[in-house]
Design a protein around this motif. Structure first.
Motif, PDB file in Angstrom:
ATOM      1  N   SER A 105      45.502  46.545  30.872  1.00 19.48           N
ATOM      2  CA  SER A 105      44.209  46.096  30.360  1.00 19.48           C
ATOM      3  C   SER A 105      43.418  47.225  29.709  1.00 19.48           C
ATOM      4  CB  SER A 105      43.383  45.475  31.486  1.00 19.48           C
ATOM      5  OG  SER A 105      43.120  46.431  32.503  1.00 19.48           O
ATOM      6  N   GLU A 106      43.762  48.480  30.000  1.00 24.19           N
ATOM      7  CA  GLU A 106      43.051  49.626  29.455  1.00 24.19           C
ATOM      8  C   GLU A 106      43.594  50.068  28.101  1.00 24.19           C
ATOM      9  OE1 GLU A 106      42.124  52.719  32.590  1.00 24.19           O
ATOM     10  OE2 GLU A 106      43.629  51.553  33.665  1.00 24.19           O
ATOM     11  N   LEU A 107      44.711  49.495  27.671  1.00 26.41           N
ATOM     12  CA  LEU A 107      45.348  49.916  26.429  1.00 26.41           C
ATOM     13  C   LEU A 107      44.710  49.246  25.217  1.00 26.41           C
ATOM     14  CD1 LEU A 107      49.105  49.656  27.523  1.00 26.41           C
ATOM     15  CD2 LEU A 107      47.563  51.632  27.726  1.00 26.41           C
ATOM     16  N   SER A 108      44.975  49.821  24.046  1.00 25.16           N
ATOM     17  CA  SER A 108      44.544  49.179  22.812  1.00 25.16           C
ATOM     18  C   SER A 108      45.450  47.988  22.535  1.00 25.16           C
ATOM     19  CB  SER A 108      44.622  50.171  21.648  1.00 25.16           C
ATOM     20  OG  SER A 108      45.985  50.463  21.336  1.00 25.16           O
ATOM     21  N   PRO A 143      51.367  28.913  46.568  1.00 21.18           N
ATOM     22  CA  PRO A 143      51.228  28.507  45.164  1.00 21.18           C
ATOM     23  C   PRO A 143      50.486  29.569  44.359  1.00 21.18           C
ATOM     24  CG  PRO A 143      50.517  26.766  46.665  1.00 21.18           C
ATOM     25  CD  PRO A 143      50.637  28.017  47.471  1.00 21.18           C
ATOM     26  N   PRO A 144      50.519  29.480  43.040  1.00 18.53           N
ATOM     27  CA  PRO A 144      49.755  30.421  42.205  1.00 18.53           C
ATOM     28  C   PRO A 144      48.281  30.428  42.587  1.00 18.53           C
ATOM     29  CG  PRO A 144      51.255  29.137  40.846  1.00 18.53           C
ATOM     30  CD  PRO A 144      51.296  28.525  42.224  1.00 18.53           C
ATOM     31  N   SER A 145      47.640  31.552  42.329  1.00 10.92           N
ATOM     32  CA  SER A 145      46.229  31.694  42.704  1.00 10.92           C
ATOM     33  C   SER A 145      45.361  30.611  42.082  1.00 10.92           C
ATOM     34  CB  SER A 145      45.713  33.076  42.294  1.00 10.92           C
ATOM     35  OG  SER A 145      45.832  33.270  40.897  1.00 10.92           O
ATOM     36  N   ARG A 146      45.694  30.186  40.863  1.00  7.50           N
ATOM     37  CA  ARG A 146      44.872  29.184  40.199  1.00  7.50           C
ATOM     38  C   ARG A 146      44.933  27.833  40.893  1.00  7.50           C
ATOM     39  NH1 ARG A 146      49.497  30.249  37.305  1.00  7.50           N
ATOM     40  NH2 ARG A 146      50.651  28.543  36.278  1.00  7.50           N
ATOM     41  N   VAL A 147      45.992  27.600  41.665  1.00  5.45           N
ATOM     42  CA  VAL A 147      46.090  26.385  42.471  1.00  5.45           C
ATOM     43  C   VAL A 147      45.314  26.557  43.771  1.00  5.45           C
ATOM     44  CG1 VAL A 147      47.647  24.891  43.783  1.00  5.45           C
ATOM     45  CG2 VAL A 147      48.300  25.668  41.492  1.00  5.45           C
ATOM     46  N   VAL A 148      45.516  27.692  44.430  1.00  2.00           N
ATOM     47  CA  VAL A 148      44.829  27.952  45.699  1.00  2.00           C
ATOM     48  C   VAL A 148      43.313  27.875  45.512  1.00  2.00           C
ATOM     49  CG1 VAL A 148      44.416  29.673  47.504  1.00  2.00           C
ATOM     50  CG2 VAL A 148      46.730  29.363  46.593  1.00  2.00           C
ATOM     51  N   GLU A 149      42.832  28.412  44.389  1.00  3.43           N
ATOM     52  CA  GLU A 149      41.390  28.430  44.138  1.00  3.43           C
ATOM     53  C   GLU A 149      40.805  27.037  43.928  1.00  3.43           C
ATOM     54  OE1 GLU A 149      41.205  30.967  40.783  1.00  3.43           O
ATOM     55  OE2 GLU A 149      41.595  32.807  41.940  1.00  3.43           O
ATOM     56  N   ARG A 150      41.646  26.077  43.599  1.00  5.40           N
ATOM     57  CA  ARG A 150      41.145  24.734  43.299  1.00  5.40           C
ATOM     58  C   ARG A 150      41.275  23.777  44.481  1.00  5.40           C
ATOM     59  NH1 ARG A 150      41.614  24.281  37.484  1.00  5.40           N
ATOM     60  NH2 ARG A 150      41.644  22.006  37.556  1.00  5.40           N
ATOM     61  N   THR A 151      41.789  24.255  45.606  1.00  2.88           N
ATOM     62  CA  THR A 151      41.849  23.422  46.802  1.00  2.88           C
ATOM     63  C   THR A 151      40.625  23.715  47.656  1.00  2.88           C
ATOM     64  OG1 THR A 151      43.169  25.082  47.982  1.00  2.88           O
ATOM     65  CG2 THR A 151      44.372  23.377  46.789  1.00  2.88           C
ATOM     66  N   ASP A 152      40.206  22.743  48.422  1.00  2.53           N
ATOM     67  CA  ASP A 152      38.974  22.908  49.198  1.00  2.53           C
ATOM     68  C   ASP A 152      39.220  23.309  50.645  1.00  2.53           C
ATOM     69  OD1 ASP A 152      40.013  20.563  50.138  1.00  2.53           O
ATOM     70  OD2 ASP A 152      38.299  19.308  49.623  1.00  2.53           O
ATOM     71  N   LYS A 153      40.476  23.584  50.974  1.00  2.00           N
ATOM     72  CA  LYS A 153      40.784  24.025  52.328  1.00  2.00           C
ATOM     73  C   LYS A 153      42.121  24.732  52.311  1.00  2.00           C
ATOM     74  CE  LYS A 153      43.043  19.651  53.620  1.00  2.00           C
ATOM     75  NZ  LYS A 153      43.081  18.542  54.583  1.00  2.00           N
ATOM     76  N   LEU A 174      50.526  37.124  36.770  1.00  2.00           N
ATOM     77  CA  LEU A 174      50.943  38.148  35.822  1.00  2.00           C
ATOM     78  C   LEU A 174      49.848  38.418  34.779  1.00  2.00           C
ATOM     79  CD1 LEU A 174      53.476  39.822  35.765  1.00  2.00           C
ATOM     80  CD2 LEU A 174      54.452  38.259  34.083  1.00  2.00           C
ATOM     81  N   SER A 175      48.761  39.011  35.238  1.00  2.78           N
ATOM     82  CA  SER A 175      47.671  39.413  34.354  1.00  2.78           C
ATOM     83  C   SER A 175      47.881  40.863  33.930  1.00  2.78           C
ATOM     84  CB  SER A 175      46.336  39.281  35.067  1.00  2.78           C
ATOM     85  OG  SER A 175      46.255  40.216  36.143  1.00  2.78           O
ATOM     86  N   GLN A 176      47.134  41.286  32.918  1.00  2.69           N
ATOM     87  CA  GLN A 176      47.255  42.668  32.450  1.00  2.69           C
ATOM     88  C   GLN A 176      46.867  43.664  33.528  1.00  2.69           C
ATOM     89  OE1 GLN A 176      45.274  43.328  28.697  1.00  2.69           O
ATOM     90  NE2 GLN A 176      46.309  41.614  27.691  1.00  2.69           N
ATOM     91  N   GLN A 177      45.987  43.274  34.427  1.00  7.04           N
ATOM     92  CA  GLN A 177      45.557  44.177  35.492  1.00  7.04           C
ATOM     93  C   GLN A 177      46.692  44.495  36.460  1.00  7.04           C
ATOM     94  OE1 GLN A 177      43.942  41.528  34.410  1.00  7.04           O
ATOM     95  NE2 GLN A 177      41.916  42.203  33.789  1.00  7.04           N
ATOM     96  N   PRO A 214      41.580  36.476  33.746  1.00  8.70           N
ATOM     97  CA  PRO A 214      42.188  36.078  35.019  1.00  8.70           C
ATOM     98  C   PRO A 214      43.491  35.321  34.835  1.00  8.70           C
ATOM     99  CG  PRO A 214      40.485  34.530  34.423  1.00  8.70           C
ATOM    100  CD  PRO A 214      40.433  35.612  33.389  1.00  8.70           C
ATOM    101  N   SER A 215      44.186  35.104  35.940  1.00 11.76           N
ATOM    102  CA  SER A 215      45.437  34.331  35.927  1.00 11.76           C
ATOM    103  C   SER A 215      45.135  32.851  36.068  1.00 11.76           C
ATOM    104  CB  SER A 215      46.361  34.808  37.052  1.00 11.76           C
ATOM    105  OG  SER A 215      46.744  36.143  36.833  1.00 11.76           O
ATOM    106  N   SER A 216      44.324  32.365  35.161  1.00 13.70           N
ATOM    107  CA  SER A 216      43.962  30.955  35.113  1.00 13.70           C
ATOM    108  C   SER A 216      43.453  30.654  33.714  1.00 13.70           C
ATOM    109  CB  SER A 216      42.886  30.616  36.154  1.00 13.70           C
ATOM    110  OG  SER A 216      41.742  31.416  35.962  1.00 13.70           O
ATOM    111  N   ALA A 217      43.415  29.382  33.364  1.00 16.25           N
ATOM    112  CA  ALA A 217      43.017  28.988  32.013  1.00 16.25           C
ATOM    113  C   ALA A 217      41.562  29.368  31.734  1.00 16.25           C
ATOM    114  CB  ALA A 217      43.210  27.490  31.835  1.00 16.25           C
TER     115      ALA A 217
END
Length: 237
Positions: A105-108, A143-153, A174-177, A214-217
């Motif tokens: 993420s720090e690269l040009s 599951p991917p983080s974007r799935v975990v973040e969308r569940t309520d428990k 697989l984000s640039q970070q 982030p690793s989400s849309a």
């Protein structure tokens, strides 16, 4: 957002520092990098006055430890060496080598082009590593983080089994970070943060490293979470 104590986060020097975030505590000690899950007494308070409880905090680290060892044995993809993983007083620790370098993420944008080419080669290798069962090498299904973040428990997802090896190994964050490169040669030193890794359908591995964020849309990108949830909630025989 969280209410934090400024005494909880400190930087000592380039080769020794400690940091605590909303879900993890991190330590750099010479050649070693350590991250651990938080104990209940360390959970942060949101600005709304509620307690933020990290999702699957211990299980994600268990999965990462198993995934690092598995990838190191199954491929030549650069990952940190796993030195140890263990639980002490309600906190789960993962001890790896410290990877020195710069985040992608720090690269040009021009510099990122070559890194993306190398990443595509590593992804091709991952797609050749297959299983007839979903989840990580130890059997934990994260599951991917974007799935975990969308569940309520917190949910403990069932492992699915197919009649042939149809699932490929995915990093799933697989984000640039999470791409560390040599700032001089731009060679990838390591792909880090395998907490959400495991065997899943190939479409689980979205190529988030192609842009910052982030690793989400984001923006007008396709939101694939409903599709992933549909698969995860289906019992396949």
């Amino acid at each position: 957002m969280f209410e934090t104590d400024p005494e909880e986060t400190s930087t000592v020097s380039s080769d020794e520092w400690t940091e605590r975030a909303a879900e993890r505590a991190y330590y750099h000690r010479g050649r070693f990098f350590i991250k651990r899950s938080l104990r209940p007494s360390e959970y942060m308070t949101t600005l709304k006055g509620t307690t933020y409880v990290p999702r699957l905090g211990k299980e994600r680290l268990q999965n990462e430890a198993a995934s690092l060892q598995f990838i190191r044995n199954a491929s030549n993809i650069p990952v940190p060496t796993l030195h140890a993983s263990f639980e002490v007083d309600g906190a789960y620790f993962v001890v790896t080598e410290y990877i020195d370098g710069s985040s992608m993420s720090e690269l040009s944008e021009d510099q990122k082009i070559g890194v993306q080419g190398e990443l595509s080669q590593h992804l091709a290798i991952l797609r050749q590593i297959k299983s007839n069962k979903t989840g990580g090498p130890s059997g934990i299904v994260i599951p991917p983080s974007r799935v975990v973040e969308r569940t309520d428990k917190d949910m403990f997802w069932s492992q699915q089994t197919a009649d042939h090896q149809k699932y490929v190994f995915c990093h799933n964050d697989l984000s640039q970070q999470n791409i560390i490169v040599d700032p001089c040669t731009l060679k990838i030193q390591a792909i880090i943060d395998w907490e959400y890794a495991g065997f899943f359908p190939q479409y689980f591995e979205s190529l988030f490293y192609k842009r910052l964020g982030p690793s989400s849309a984001i923006g007008d990108e396709h939101d694939d979470v409903p599709e992933l949830m549909s698969f995860l909630q289906t019992t396949e025989k």
